[in-house]
Design a protein around this motif. Structure first.
Motif: not given
Ligand code: NAD
Length: 477
Positions: A189-191, A194, A210-211, A217, A278, A325, A356
Motif C-alpha cells: 500500500g501507501y507506506i 513509499e 502484497e496479499m 488495491p 494498514g 486517513m 497521493v
Molecule cells: P494501506 O491500506 O495503504 O496498505 C496496506 C496494504 O497491505 C494493502 O495493499 C493490503 O492489501 C496489504 N495487506 C494487508 N494485510 C496483509 C498481509 N497480512 N500480508 C500482505 N499484505 C497485506 O495501508 P498503509 O500502507 O499501512 O498505510 C496506512 C494509511 O496511512 C493509508 O490508508 C493512508 O491513508 C495513510 N498514508 C498515506 C500516505 C500518503 O498520503 N502518501 C502515506 C502513507 C500512509
C-alpha cells in the motif's frame, strides 16, 4: 461552569492530539477568540505526520529521487561516481527538517496564547478531562467543548508481531538506523511502496509481499501500471497474492514463510522486515465509555457533518473519525469542528479529497475514480493524455506518465482526475479546485496553461473528454 477544585483548570476548548488535524483546529479556535488547551505527548505540535509520517518520509523520498536521478543521468551522457551514503548524516538531516517544522508550530502555538500541555487526556465525563502529564500540577481540565484528534497507529497482526527491532513498522523504518542488505516489506500500500522506494534507492535489496492481486488495491489500474513497471526495475521481487504465514527472528535475521494460493513456500530470511498492512484509529483508552460518544465496528468515532459526536459538545476529526486517513483531510475537518465549536455554521462536505502516493512515479487522484464510475455504472467520459506526447515530460526524461480526467457525460462536469508521473502530487491540486468549483472539462481545456509544463497534461486530458487534443494522433476520415 461550577466552582473549580484546587487541582482543576478550566478552558473553553480542549483539543486532544496535536497532529495536522488537532493543531489546525486549536489555531483556528484561538484565532476566533476561544480560550484553547492543546494536549499531546510530544514536546511540540506535529503529530504522526510531522514526527513519524508524511514529513520524514518525504525527506527520505527526496533523497531517493536524487539518487535515482543521478543513476539515470548516464542516459544524458553524465556519469556520477557511486554515491557514499552515510545513514547517520541522512538521518540527522531528516530529523533537522522535523525539528524545524515542529519548533515552528510550537512558536505558532505560543503566539496565539494556546495552553500547550504535554501529556495525554482521558474523559472523566462529557465536560472533564483527566490529564496524565508531568508538566502540570493540576489533573483535571473542565471544558465547554472538546475536539478529539488522536489519530491512528499501525496495525500489527499477531502473526507479524515481534519484539525485535528488526521487525519494524513505519516508525522504526523512518528512524533509518541502518540500510539493511535485504528488506522484506509486508503490504503493497501507501507506506510499503513509499518506504520500499527509499530503501531500494539507498541500496537495500527489497522484496514486497502484497496479499491482494495488485499493488495499491483500489487505485485505478492504468495509474498503477507505470509505477509497477518502475518498481519491477528497482526492487528485487514483488510477490502478489501472497502473505506471510510465519515470522520469527533467529540469529539476527527475520525468518519468514510466505504463503500463496494456499501453499507455503520455503523458509526465507531477511536482514529486516517492515510491516505496513494498514492503520487503526486511536479511539480506545480515551475513557469514551464515560461519555455518550459512539464508535463504529472499525473503531472510528461516529460524527455528523460538523464532526460533532453523539455528545453535542464533543467533536472528532482526522484518522480517529474515519477514512481516508490523510493529513489534509484531518486539517480541513479540524477547521470545520473549531468553527462549529465557536458557534459558526460549517460542514465538512468536500467534493474531492486528493490522495497521493509519493513513489516514483507519484500517483495522485481526486474525486470519482474510473474504477468507482464503473462499479456505480455512472455515465462518464474519460479524457486521457499520455505523457509521451508532453514536451515537458520528455525534457525531464519521463515519458511514463498519464493524466486523465473523468467528466459527467453530457454536461462535461468534472467528477474526478487521476495522474501518474513525477510531481503528480502537485498537479492534482488544479483538478481539486476545478471539481470544488463545479467546473467542466471544457473550462479546463479553455484555460491557458504555461508551456512547456506538466500542467498542460491536465488541459490536454480535458480536451480528450471531447475527443480533441492537439498532441494526440487523429485519423481523418
Ligand atoms: P494501506 O491500506 O495503504 O496498505 C496496506 C496494504 O497491505 C494493502 O495493499 C493490503 O492489501 C496489504 N495487506 C494487508 N494485510 C496483509 C498481509 N497480512 N500480508 C500482505 N499484505 C497485506 O495501508 P498503509 O500502507 O499501512 O498505510 C496506512 C494509511 O496511512 C493509508 O490508508 C493512508 O491513508 C495513510 N498514508 C498515506 C500516505 C500518503 O498520503 N502518501 C502515506 C502513507 C500512509
Amino acid at each position: 461552569m461550577s466552582q473549580l477544585e484546587p487541582d482543576q483548570r478550566d478552558t473553553q476548548l480542549v483539543v486532544l492530539g496535536a497532529g495536522p488535524g488537532g493543531y489546525a483546529a486549536a489555531f483556528r479556535a484561538a484565532d476566533l477568540g476561544m480560550k484553547v488547551t492543546l494536549v499531546d505527548p510530544e514536546a511540540n505540535p506535529g503529530g504522526v505526520c510531522l514526527y513519524r509520517g508524511c514529513i520524514p518520509s518525504k525527506a527520505l523520498l527526496h533523497v531517493a529521487a536524487l539518487l535515482e536521478e543521478a543513476r539515470a543521468a548516464s542516459a544524458y551522457g553524465i556519469d556520477f561516481a557511486k554515491p557514499r551514503i552515510d545513514p547517520a548524516g541522512l538521518s540527522a538531516w531528516k530529523d533537522g527538517v522535523v525539528e524545524q517544522l515542529t519548533a515552528g508550530l510550537g512558536g505558532l502555538c505560543k503566539s496565539r496564547k494556546i495552553d500547550y500541555v504535554r501529556g495525554r487526556g482521558v474523559f472523566y465525563d462529557a465536560n472533564t478531562i483527566e490529564l496524565q502529564s508531568q508538566d502540570t500540577h493540576w489533573q483535571r481540565l473542565r471544558f465547554e467543548s472538546c475536539i478529539i484528534a488522536t489519530g491512528s497507529r499501525p496495525v500489527l497482526p499477531s502473526e507479524l508481531a515481534s519484539e525485535s527491532p528488526l521487525v519494524m513498522t513505519s516508525t522504526g523504518a523512518l528512524e533509518l538506523n541502518e540500510v539493511p542488505p535485504t528488506l522484506l516489506v509486508v503490504g503493497g500500500g501507501y507506506i510499503g511502496l513509499e518506504l520500499a522506494t527509499v530503501y531500494a534507492a539507498l541500496g537495500s535489496r527489497v522484496t514486497v509481499v502484497e496479499m491482494t492481486e495488485s499493488l495499491l488495491p483500489g487505485v485505478d489500474r492504468d495509474l498503477v501500471r507505470p509505477l509497477a513497471k518502475s518498481l519491477d526495475r528497482r526492487l528485487d521481487e514483488i510477490q502478489l497474492d501472497t502473505s506471510v504465514s510465519e515470522l520469527s527472528v533467529k540469529n539476527a535475521k527475520v525468518s519468514v514463510v510466505l504463503e500463496s494460493g494456499g501453499s507455503k513456500g520455503p523458509q526465507r530470511s531477511f536482514d529486516r522486515a517492515l510491516v505496513a498492512v494498514g492503520r487503526r484509529p486511536n479511539s480506545s483508552g480515551l475513557g469514551l465509555a464515560n461519555t455518550k460518544v459512539e464508535i463504529d465496528g472499525r473503531g472510528f468515532i461516529r460524527t455528523d457533518v460538523e464532526r460533532r459526536t453523539a455528545e453535542p459538545n464533543v467533536f472528532a476529526i482526522g484518522d480517529v473519525a474515519g477514512d481516508p486517513m490523510l493529513a489534509h483531510k484531518a486539517t480541513h475537518e479540524g477547521l470545520v469542528a473549531a468553527e462549529a465549536a465557536a458557534g459558526r455554521r460549517r460542514g465538512f462536505e468536500p467534493a474531492a479529497i486528493p490522495a497521493v502516493v509519493f513513489t516514483d512515479p507519484e500517483i495522485a487522484w481526486c474525486g470519482l475514480t474510473e474504477t468507482e464510475a464503473t462499479e456505480q455504472a455512472r455515465e462518464v467520459q474519460v479524457g486521457r493524455f499520455p505523457w509521451a506526447a508532453s514536451g515537458r515530460a520528455l525534457t525531464l526524461g519521463r515519458s511514463d506518465g498519464v493524466t486523465k480526467i473523468i467528466a459527467e457525460t453530457g454536461s462535461g462536469r468534472m467528477l474526478g482526475a487521476g495522474i501518474v508521473g513525477p510531481r503528480a502530487g502537485e498537479l492534482i491540486a488544479e483538478a481539486v479546485v476545478a471539481i470544488e468549483g463545479g467546473l467542466s472539462a471544457e473550462d479546463l481545456a479553455l484555460s491557458i496553461h504555461p508551456h512547456p509544463s506538466l500542467s498542460e497534461t491536465l488541459m490536454e486530458a480535458a480536451e480528450g473528454v471531447y475527443g480533441l487534443g492537439v498532441h494526440v494522433h487523429k485519423r481523418r476520415r
